[in-house]
Design a protein around this motif. Structure first.
Motif, mmCIF file in Angstrom:
data_model
loop_
_atom_site.group_PDB
_atom_site.id
_atom_site.type_symbol
_atom_site.label_atom_id
_atom_site.label_comp_id
_atom_site.label_asym_id
_atom_site.label_seq_id
_atom_site.Cartn_x
_atom_site.Cartn_y
_atom_site.Cartn_z
ATOM 1 N N PRO A 126 22.413 38.960 59.484
ATOM 2 C CA PRO A 126 23.044 38.123 60.332
ATOM 3 C C PRO A 126 22.294 36.757 60.142
ATOM 4 O O PRO A 126 20.936 36.801 60.046
ATOM 5 C CB PRO A 126 23.449 38.360 61.344
ATOM 6 N N ARG A 127 22.919 35.673 60.731
ATOM 7 C CA ARG A 127 21.948 34.662 61.115
ATOM 8 C C ARG A 127 21.149 34.773 62.144
ATOM 9 O O ARG A 127 21.645 35.068 63.239
ATOM 10 C CB ARG A 127 23.103 33.345 61.164
ATOM 11 N N ARG A 128 19.820 34.502 62.138
ATOM 12 C CA ARG A 128 18.997 34.795 63.178
ATOM 13 C C ARG A 128 17.621 33.799 62.938
ATOM 14 O O ARG A 128 17.437 33.520 61.895
ATOM 15 C CB ARG A 128 18.690 36.172 63.128
ATOM 16 N N PRO A 129 16.843 33.727 63.731
ATOM 17 C CA PRO A 129 15.595 33.155 63.662
ATOM 18 C C PRO A 129 14.618 33.896 62.613
ATOM 19 O O PRO A 129 14.722 34.995 62.620
ATOM 20 C CB PRO A 129 15.030 33.055 65.223
ATOM 21 N N GLY A 130 13.930 33.234 61.876
ATOM 22 C CA GLY A 130 13.234 33.708 60.616
ATOM 23 C C GLY A 130 13.788 34.160 59.502
ATOM 24 O O GLY A 130 13.183 34.742 58.849
ATOM 25 N N SER A 131 14.973 33.724 59.412
ATOM 26 C CA SER A 131 15.641 33.833 58.235
ATOM 27 C C SER A 131 16.439 32.537 57.491
ATOM 28 O O SER A 131 16.323 31.409 58.438
ATOM 29 C CB SER A 131 16.938 34.908 58.346
ATOM 30 N N VAL A 132 16.877 32.417 56.341
ATOM 31 C CA VAL A 132 17.245 31.326 55.768
ATOM 32 C C VAL A 132 19.006 31.672 55.784
ATOM 33 O O VAL A 132 19.714 30.571 55.377
ATOM 34 C CB VAL A 132 16.821 30.990 54.241
ATOM 35 N N TYR A 133 19.513 32.673 56.053
ATOM 36 C CA TYR A 133 20.867 32.898 55.978
ATOM 37 C C TYR A 133 21.596 32.040 56.956
ATOM 38 O O TYR A 133 21.293 31.665 58.031
ATOM 39 C CB TYR A 133 21.260 34.550 56.520
ATOM 40 N N GLY A 134 22.624 31.392 56.529
ATOM 41 C CA GLY A 134 23.324 30.438 57.271
ATOM 42 C C GLY A 134 22.988 29.176 57.454
ATOM 43 O O GLY A 134 23.566 28.324 58.356
ATOM 44 N N GLU A 135 21.777 28.940 56.922
ATOM 45 C CA GLU A 135 20.925 27.491 56.920
ATOM 46 C C GLU A 135 20.982 26.791 55.711
ATOM 47 O O GLU A 135 20.935 27.081 54.675
ATOM 48 C CB GLU A 135 19.445 27.647 57.387
ATOM 49 N N GLU A 136 21.062 25.616 55.949
ATOM 50 C CA GLU A 136 20.905 24.299 54.774
ATOM 51 C C GLU A 136 19.472 23.980 54.515
ATOM 52 O O GLU A 136 18.881 23.745 55.652
ATOM 53 C CB GLU A 136 21.789 23.273 55.119
ATOM 54 N N TYR A 137 18.925 24.328 53.419
ATOM 55 C CA TYR A 137 17.673 23.378 53.028
ATOM 56 C C TYR A 137 17.893 22.811 51.772
ATOM 57 O O TYR A 137 18.779 23.016 50.882
ATOM 58 C CB TYR A 137 16.897 24.732 52.867
ATOM 59 N N ARG A 138 16.995 21.696 51.747
ATOM 60 C CA ARG A 138 16.875 20.897 50.434
ATOM 61 C C ARG A 138 15.605 21.198 49.803
ATOM 62 O O ARG A 138 14.832 22.115 50.526
ATOM 63 C CB ARG A 138 16.876 19.381 50.981
ATOM 64 N N PRO A 139 15.387 20.718 48.601
ATOM 65 C CA PRO A 139 14.238 21.431 47.880
ATOM 66 C C PRO A 139 12.884 21.330 48.738
ATOM 67 O O PRO A 139 12.183 22.198 48.824
ATOM 68 C CB PRO A 139 14.300 20.590 46.700
ATOM 69 N N ALA A 140 12.726 19.916 49.150
ATOM 70 C CA ALA A 140 11.081 19.655 49.756
ATOM 71 C C ALA A 140 10.888 20.732 51.109
ATOM 72 O O ALA A 140 9.937 21.567 50.922
ATOM 73 C CB ALA A 140 10.933 18.233 50.083
ATOM 74 N N ASP A 141 11.979 21.078 51.826
ATOM 75 C CA ASP A 141 11.925 21.837 52.973
ATOM 76 C C ASP A 141 11.987 23.409 52.395
ATOM 77 O O ASP A 141 11.340 24.243 53.038
ATOM 78 C CB ASP A 141 12.928 21.515 53.875
ATOM 79 N N ALA A 142 12.490 23.812 51.602
ATOM 80 C CA ALA A 142 12.683 24.999 50.928
ATOM 81 C C ALA A 142 11.282 25.734 50.271
ATOM 82 O O ALA A 142 10.908 26.805 50.408
ATOM 83 C CB ALA A 142 13.713 25.287 49.884
ATOM 84 N N ARG A 143 10.581 24.567 49.865
ATOM 85 C CA ARG A 143 9.184 24.833 49.435
ATOM 86 C C ARG A 143 8.214 25.467 50.520
ATOM 87 O O ARG A 143 7.529 26.382 50.402
ATOM 88 C CB ARG A 143 8.686 23.831 48.454
ATOM 89 N N ALA A 144 8.496 24.847 51.655
ATOM 90 C CA ALA A 144 7.800 25.341 52.734
ATOM 91 C C ALA A 144 8.046 26.601 53.030
ATOM 92 O O ALA A 144 7.464 27.343 53.681
ATOM 93 C CB ALA A 144 7.951 24.121 54.031
ATOM 94 N N VAL A 145 9.448 26.999 53.202
ATOM 95 C CA VAL A 145 9.742 28.528 53.338
ATOM 96 C C VAL A 145 9.034 29.319 52.658
ATOM 97 O O VAL A 145 8.501 30.403 52.841
ATOM 98 C CB VAL A 145 11.214 28.656 53.141
ATOM 99 N N VAL A 146 9.146 29.118 51.319
ATOM 100 C CA VAL A 146 8.607 29.913 50.294
ATOM 101 C C VAL A 146 6.943 30.217 50.427
ATOM 102 O O VAL A 146 6.466 31.179 50.275
ATOM 103 C CB VAL A 146 8.690 29.485 48.950
ATOM 104 N N ASP A 147 6.058 28.913 50.894
ATOM 105 C CA ASP A 147 4.740 28.936 50.941
ATOM 106 C C ASP A 147 4.473 29.838 52.246
ATOM 107 O O ASP A 147 3.743 30.769 52.256
ATOM 108 C CB ASP A 147 4.479 27.730 51.597
ATOM 109 N N ALA A 148 5.540 29.719 53.420
ATOM 110 C CA ALA A 148 5.177 30.659 54.547
ATOM 111 C C ALA A 148 5.286 32.228 54.060
ATOM 112 O O ALA A 148 4.768 32.994 54.590
ATOM 113 C CB ALA A 148 6.189 30.210 55.795
#
Length: 220
Positions: free
Chosen positions: A184-206
């Motif tokens: 489900p949608r929850r802290p620490g996941s990307v499910y249900g959340e909008e990301y754009r390319p620059a911010d998504a790269r920070a997710v992958v790095d983390a």
């Protein structure tokens, strides 16, 4: 590219429409309402067929059925050996989260259900309505669709389809890494959340560094 959409409901039907618009050869299958299936196929310039017929002719299969119907759909498609399969399913309802063995992602479970398939998880983290309205934004503001899988060539193929549909692909790793994409949608996941390319790269790095992922930005 020849694409079979198994379960053209909200997510699958929207993906079918976007990919047909991009010039792909789309066949629709597996619906409780065969008349609606034929109408949708005609509307997008595709075809309706049985699941087995659709899969036999396809280079890519998009599996987009409710979680409780995955096994029933796979019984009708027949073997998916060697096919690139885009798994859009989310583990809601009976047989969902409670059926996952500890440490197993829903994507890994589906891979076991179709052991010969080259499975890639994607198109599952955002609602169909959002995907419909936001496809095709300018590059810097383009909505990210995350993906994961264990077959690099299959991920390359699916990344191209994501771009054709009007989104930006971002790879989070293998099927074992799919939990961050899954309900489900929850802290620490990307499910249900909008990301754009620059911010998504920070997710992958983390994720690669083993750090908690940053909260989803607010794009006011």
């Amino acid at each position: 590219m020849r694409i079979a959409v198994i379960g053209p409901g909200r997510i699958g039907g929207n993906a079918a429409r976007l990919l047909a618009r991009a010039g792909h050869d789309v066949t629709l299958a597996f619906s409780r309402d065969e008349a609606r299936l034929r109408v949708l196929a005609e509307d997008i310039g595709g075809r309706a067929a049985s699941p087995a017929e659709a899969v036999a002719a396809a280079e890519v299969v998009i599996l987009s059925v409710p979680w409780r119907l995955v096994e029933a759909a796979l019984e009708q498609t027949g073997p998916l050996d060697g096919k690139v399969v885009v798994d859009t399913t989310n583990q809601f309802g009976a047989g969902g989260l409670e059926a996952l063995p500890n440490g197993t992602t829903a994507a890994q479970l589906n891979q076991r259900r179709m052991p010969g398939a080259r499975l890639v998880k994607s198109f599952n983290t955002l609602t169909s309505g959002f995907q419909t309205s936001e496809a095709g934004r300018p590059a810097a503001d383009r909505v990210v669709l995350f993906l994961c899988g264990d077959d690099e060539a299959a991920k390359h193929t699916v990344a191209g389809l994501i771009r054709d549909a009007g989104f930006e692909p971002v790879d989070v790793g293998g099927l074992a890494d799919a939990a961050v994409m899954e309900a489900p949608r929850r802290p620490g996941s990307v499910y249900g959340e909008e990301y754009r390319p620059a911010d998504a790269r920070a997710v992958v790095d983390a994720l690669r560094a083993g750090r908690p992922i940053p909260p989803a930005p607010s794009y006011g």
